[in-house]
Design an enzyme around this catalytic site. Structure first.
Site, PDB file in Angstrom:
ATOM      1  N   ASN A   8       0.949  -1.135   0.118  1.00  0.00           N
ATOM      2  CA  ASN A   8       0.084   0.028  -0.003  1.00  0.00           C
ATOM      3  C   ASN A   8       0.985   1.153   0.043  1.00  0.00           C
ATOM      4  O   ASN A   8       1.685   1.748   1.117  1.00  0.00           O
ATOM      5  CB  ASN A   8      -0.771   0.147   1.405  1.00  0.00           C
ATOM      6  CG  ASN A   8      -1.902   1.124   1.416  1.00  0.00           C
ATOM      7  OD1 ASN A   8      -1.878   2.234   0.234  1.00  0.00           O
ATOM      8  ND2 ASN A   8      -3.003   1.184   2.144  1.00  0.00           N
ATOM      9  N   ARG A  91      -2.537  -1.975  -3.786  1.00  0.00           N
ATOM     10  CA  ARG A  91      -3.839  -1.064  -3.558  1.00  0.00           C
ATOM     11  C   ARG A  91      -3.756   0.148  -4.461  1.00  0.00           C
ATOM     12  O   ARG A  91      -2.862   0.693  -4.316  1.00  0.00           O
ATOM     13  CB  ARG A  91      -3.939  -0.614  -2.077  1.00  0.00           C
ATOM     14  CG  ARG A  91      -5.270   0.320  -1.775  1.00  0.00           C
ATOM     15  CD  ARG A  91      -5.084   1.293  -0.712  1.00  0.00           C
ATOM     16  NE  ARG A  91      -6.403   2.004  -0.505  1.00  0.00           N
ATOM     17  CZ  ARG A  91      -6.416   3.144   0.014  1.00  0.00           C
ATOM     18  NH1 ARG A  91      -5.276   3.505   0.555  1.00  0.00           N
ATOM     19  NH2 ARG A  91      -7.299   3.947   0.227  1.00  0.00           N
ATOM     20  N   HIS A 180     -12.756   3.818  -0.675  1.00  0.00           N
ATOM     21  CA  HIS A 180     -12.681   3.009   0.464  1.00  0.00           C
ATOM     22  C   HIS A 180     -13.242   1.749   0.143  1.00  0.00           C
ATOM     23  O   HIS A 180     -13.794   0.892   1.000  1.00  0.00           O
ATOM     24  CB  HIS A 180     -13.273   3.473   1.578  1.00  0.00           C
ATOM     25  CG  HIS A 180     -12.943   4.666   2.269  1.00  0.00           C
ATOM     26  ND1 HIS A 180     -12.974   5.698   2.783  1.00  0.00           N
ATOM     27  CD2 HIS A 180     -11.523   5.021   2.417  1.00  0.00           C
ATOM     28  CE1 HIS A 180     -12.538   6.446   3.423  1.00  0.00           C
ATOM     29  NE2 HIS A 180     -11.219   6.372   2.959  1.00  0.00           N
ATOM     30  N   ARG A 239     -10.911  17.066   5.702  1.00  0.00           N
ATOM     31  CA  ARG A 239     -11.543  17.422   4.669  1.00  0.00           C
ATOM     32  C   ARG A 239     -13.030  17.864   4.989  1.00  0.00           C
ATOM     33  O   ARG A 239     -13.664  17.190   5.852  1.00  0.00           O
ATOM     34  CB  ARG A 239     -11.725  16.275   3.651  1.00  0.00           C
ATOM     35  CG  ARG A 239     -10.369  15.811   2.797  1.00  0.00           C
ATOM     36  CD  ARG A 239     -10.375  14.704   2.150  1.00  0.00           C
ATOM     37  NE  ARG A 239      -9.568  13.599   2.965  1.00  0.00           N
ATOM     38  CZ  ARG A 239      -9.718  12.270   2.476  1.00  0.00           C
ATOM     39  NH1 ARG A 239     -10.072  12.061   1.532  1.00  0.00           N
ATOM     40  NH2 ARG A 239      -8.970  11.507   3.216  1.00  0.00           N
ATOM     41  N   GLU A 382      -7.934  -4.419   4.941  1.00  0.00           N
ATOM     42  CA  GLU A 382      -7.884  -4.018   3.521  1.00  0.00           C
ATOM     43  C   GLU A 382      -6.719  -4.969   2.871  1.00  0.00           C
ATOM     44  O   GLU A 382      -6.597  -5.457   1.719  1.00  0.00           O
ATOM     45  CB  GLU A 382      -7.341  -2.682   3.160  1.00  0.00           C
ATOM     46  CG  GLU A 382      -8.567  -1.476   3.451  1.00  0.00           C
ATOM     47  CD  GLU A 382      -8.261  -0.274   3.357  1.00  0.00           C
ATOM     48  OE1 GLU A 382      -8.939   0.629   2.596  1.00  0.00           O
ATOM     49  OE2 GLU A 382      -7.263   0.215   4.229  1.00  0.00           O
TER      50      GLU A 382
END
Length: 400
Positions: A8, A91, A180, A239, A382
């Protein structure tokens, strides 16, 4: 049995896990952080070793080479040579509308990843660099890409297309992509298996520094809170989430900010950080408990936004069987879970506060006995999801 290396690759970090499949045994894990900066650090862990040391890593190539050397170290490693790695799963954040499933890397795939640099400028360039470095270090391993956007390719056009001139959708591919996806796919499949229901209506709530929600009907994503980019939807660490578009033009036209400054504000200076001065939810919860009204307001705003999406997705699916809380905040913050689930009995959502406060790294149910909707906390993984998909592709290729 096959050894799958999961990479990742972020803008300044590189996380990894070496997983033996299909047994799902983690042989080694860790990361290199602050790549390209002073004070870069390597973390490496196996059943027998736990290492944290300074590393001079000016780029991802040096970082992955250092990880590879440790994996093959006679004293500390878990493999003898690079040929033991059957496949490497990467990923990749943005696959646009080109990829709806896991694929093997080739020149065309790399070109498509590059095409979406502008849509994921913090992620896709680093993802591609990780792939190219791994190709050099593991030339015999199958390189596999797993896209965060792929799970959301089942979202119907009525939810994915924006109400702007249709040419932007048809010719410029401006639409809701969703993110996601690897996490949402992993936890919803866990929930479906746990609940033993065929026709399922599940709302997956991924809460970390980045936050998103997905409406999952019968295992398929049908709507998602993030959109064309990962800045939309829920209130996040830095964010903004949903905002009236007119605010952007007001900041530029009336207050004199440049477009880049506005982008930086919405991505890096807003969210919980913009509201409180803290981006870490633990600091916000601690200060709220001490009476900081602004921190408490931020928590209330955060939970309120999640509640609105729960209501919207329950309407979109004509019901909901289960809520899933996952990722760092979703798995660990009983405060946020409580704020979200309180006063939701009209929708059949009732929390057991004692179960909510329990700590565990396993899948657990935290709803009250009389709750019509199951409330689940499911740790996301993940890396394991990437390993499962890479192993499936590797095994399928051998059968051909």
């Amino acid at each position: 049995m096959k050894k799958i290396l999961i990479i990742n690759s972020g803008s300044s970090s590189l996380k990894f896990q070496l997983i033996q499949m299909p047994a799902e045994v983690v042989l080694a894990s860790g990361m290199v952080e602050r790549i390209g900066l002073d004070g870069a650090k390597l973390h490496f862990k196996t059943d027998k070793e736990s290492i944290s040391e300074e590393l001079s890593a000016k780029d991802h190539s040096i970082a992955l080479e250092a990880i590879t050397n440790l994996l093959m170290s006679p004293e500390k490693g878990v493999i003898k040579n690079a040929e033991e790695i059957a496949a490497i799963g990467h990923r990749v954040v943005h696959g646009g509308d080109n990829f709806s499933k896991t694929v093997e890397v080739n020149a065309e795939v790399k070109a498509k990843i590059k095409d979406f640099f502008s849509l994921a400028p913090l992620h896709n360039p680093a993802n591609l660099e990780g792939i190219e470095v791994a190709e050099k270090l593991f030339p015999k391993a199958r390189q596999v890409t797993v896209f965060d956007t792929a799970f959301h390719r089942t979202i119907p056009k009525r939810a994915a297309q924006y109400a702007i001139p249709k040419e932007f959708f048809e010719e410029k591919h401006i639409q809701l992509y969703g993110f996601h996806g690897i996490s949402h796919k992993f936890v919803t499949e866990k929930a479906i298996d746990h609940l033993k229901i065929e026709n399922s209506k599940i709302i997956s709530i991924h809460l970390g520094n980045g936050c998103s929600m997905t409406a999952v009907h019968n295992g398929k994503s049908i709507d998602h809170s993030m959109g064309f980019s990962p800045v939309n939807g829920l209130i996040m660490g830095t964010r903004s989430g949903d905002i009236d578009q007119s605010v952007i033009f007001y900041l530029i036209d009336q207050l004199g900010y440049s477009p880049q400054e506005v982008s930086d504000i919405l991505h890096k200076e807003s969210g919980m950080y913009g509201l409180t001065g803290f981006s870490d939810l633990r600091d916000i919860e601690e200060n709220a408990a001490k009476g900081n009204r602004q921190c408490q307001l931020a928590l209330d705003m955060n939970a309120y936004r999640i509640k609105k999406y729960i209501g919207a997705y329950a309407a979109a699916m004509n019901g909901v069987d289960a809520l899933i809380f996952t990722a760092g905040i979703g798995e660990n913050s009983d405060v946020i879970r409580s704020l979200v689930c309180n006063d939701m009995d009209f929708l059949g959502i009732e929390l057991n506060e004692e179960k909510n406060k329990e700590r565990s790294k396993k899948l657990r149910t935290i709803n009250a006995d009389n709750s019509k909707v199951k409330i689940l906390v499911i740790p996301t993984n993940e890396e394991l999801e990437i390993a499962k998909q890479a192993y499936k592709l590797e095994t399928k290729a051998e059968e051909v």
